[in-house]
Design an enzyme around this catalytic site. Structure first.
Site, PDB file in Angstrom:
ATOM      1  N   HIS A 323       0.824  -1.210   0.000  1.00 31.08           N
ATOM      2  CA  HIS A 323       0.000   0.000   0.000  1.00 31.08           C
ATOM      3  C   HIS A 323       0.863   1.268   0.000  1.00 31.08           C
ATOM      4  O   HIS A 323       2.055   1.246   0.299  1.00 31.08           O
ATOM      5  CB  HIS A 323      -0.964   0.005   1.187  1.00 31.08           C
ATOM      6  CG  HIS A 323      -0.308   0.073   2.541  1.00 31.08           C
ATOM      7  ND1 HIS A 323      -0.087   1.258   3.215  1.00 31.08           N
ATOM      8  CD2 HIS A 323       0.145  -0.911   3.366  1.00 31.08           C
ATOM      9  CE1 HIS A 323       0.483   1.014   4.378  1.00 31.08           C
ATOM     10  NE2 HIS A 323       0.632  -0.298   4.499  1.00 31.08           N
ATOM     11  N   CYS A 342       2.211  -5.380   6.892  1.00 27.36           N
ATOM     12  CA  CYS A 342       1.997  -5.002   5.493  1.00 27.36           C
ATOM     13  C   CYS A 342       3.210  -4.231   4.971  1.00 27.36           C
ATOM     14  O   CYS A 342       4.091  -3.842   5.737  1.00 27.36           O
ATOM     15  CB  CYS A 342       0.729  -4.183   5.362  1.00 27.36           C
ATOM     16  SG  CYS A 342      -0.767  -5.142   5.713  1.00 27.36           S
TER      17      CYS A 342
END
Length: 425
Positions: A323, A342
């Site tokens: 992301h 992440c």
């Protein structure tokens, strides 16, 4: 070690021999005029920008970290490190070398130059003086580039510690990563994305060439990024961020205790099971309770959104994804291990364009405009590009540059060469 196929074995012999060189040969006699005027001249004669560019060119090749070519290059590096290590390796540099920069004069510079020569970052010299000169600056920057450090030419703390890792330990890294890369290379498609966790970097590879390389931020030790093999399926533009329950427990409750307006300031709304908004002031934040965790927390799209302008999805059981991020400053750090598992991507808009190039009507301009519009949009990737999150702490390229990274998750220490990857069919 920056390997030169003709010269490295020569370095392995002279590095051991240099330990016994008499001081008259190691250091040139001091010259009063040099002591008075020399440092200024050294600074004038040193093109630090050129030295940085030269160092970066050694590592910024289009060769993938994960490939069959890397297997061969690691094999060559091992064959050249083994006799070097058998001959004693390189020497440690003293604490007095800490914070040395170009223009400094110190007896510790002699040890620094010997370390750089032993590691192949500086050419062999018959006489070594105690001045941190232009050639030393170039050698330090090459060393920093190979170890993924900020290239500043200074013997800062990360550089000092990296220089004092024994050659035997570096050779062991080469052995482990040769086996790792050899095992993974057989399963690669012509086009793939690699997240190398120890390097905190991402490579977009096609037909054996790196077409894009991105700096990343990966999981910290206690919330490690998992090792996975999957396929990228979807791009979420300007997504909502649904706060995971683990982060509600571990982080959000603490933030609300410190600042009761935290959720409002971060544009995060709370919803109950029926989809109704809940006023955060009606919740008891004094400690972690089931009440807090059972709500749904959603951050709206916008500049402060933890996903930034996009989320890149691929199947895995860990709720892990790539992301964007509003916290750009972290990309400039040496150790980029800050996330909860992440992977944050610098220049993510370019990677999104690369992933959507088979979708026909997408180009860089359209990606950038969609980012800026804050429009919520989900786009399926026509090409299901494979993605591999990997753990490679040592690799080499064909021009002979060997790179090393810290064993952040202690997998080298454990001797791990295979991982239970999560595969996506």
């Amino acid at each position: 070690m920056r390997l030169n196929r003709r010269n490295l074995l020569r370095y392995s012999a002279i590095a051991g021999a240099s330990l016994a060189l008499p001081s008259a040969l190691r250091a040139q006699d001091g010259n009063p005029l040099t002591e008075i005027f020399g440092n200024g001249r050294v600074l004038r004669d040193t093109d630090q920008t050129l030295n940085t560019d030269a160092a970066q060119s050694l590592i910024a090749t289009n060769e993938p970290i994960l490939s069959f070519d890397t297997v061969y290059n690691l094999q060559l590096a091992i064959s050249q490190y083994e006799p070097f290590v058998a001959n004693g390796g390189w020497e440690e540099i003293p604490q007095e070398a800490y914070k040395l920069v170009v223009g400094n004069s110190s007896p510790a510079v002699i040890a620094l130059k010997r370390r750089l020569i032993g590691g192949g970052d500086m050419p062999w010299a018959e006489n070594i003086n105690d001045t941190f000169d232009a050639q030393t600056d170039a050698g330090v920057r090459i060393f920093q580039a190979r170890h993924g450090l900020i290239i500043n030419g200074q013997i800062d703390e990360p550089t000092w510690y990296a220089m004092n890792v024994p050659a035997q330990q570096r050779l062991q890294q080469l052995y482990l990563n040769y086996t790792r890369v050899q095992g993974m290379a057989a399963n690669l498609n012509p086009r793939y994305v690699v997240v190398n966790i120890p390097a905190a970097t991402i490579e977009a590879v096609n037909d054996g060439m790196v077409e894009q390389r991105h700096t990343a931020v990966v999981g910290r030790v206690e919330r490690a990024t998992p090792i996975m093999a999957s396929k990228i399926s979807q791009i979420n533009f300007n997504p909502y961020w649904h706060v995971p329950k683990s982060l509600v427990r571990q982080d959000l409750t603490k933030y609300m205790q410190e600042n009761p307006n935290y959720l409002t300031e971060q544009n995060i709304f709370i919803y109950d099971g029926a989809g109704n908004k809940v006023d955060p002031q009606t919740i008891n934040w004094a400690g972690i309770t089931d009440e807090q965790v059972n709500y749904m927390y959603r951050q709206e799209p916008g500049a402060a959104n933890s996903m930034g302008h996009c989320k890149i999805n691929f199947y895995n059981p860990y709720d892990c994804y790539l992301h964007d991020t509003p916290s750009k400053a972290l990309f400039g750090e040496n150790a980029r291990f800050h996330s909860s598992g992440c992977v944050r991507v610098e220049g993510v808009n370019q990677l999104v364009n690369w992933l959507l190039r088979d979708n026909g009507d997408w180009d860089q301009s359209k990606v950038d405009m969609t980012f800026e519009s804050l429009q919520r949009l989900d786009v399926e990737c026509q090409a299901r590009v494979p993605i591999h999150t990997t753990y490679i702490t040592a690799w080499a390229n064909r021009q002979g540059t060997v790179s090393f990274r810290d064993d952040v998750y202690k997998f080298d220490e454990q001797g791990k060469v295979t991982f239970n990857e999560t595969a996506n069919g």
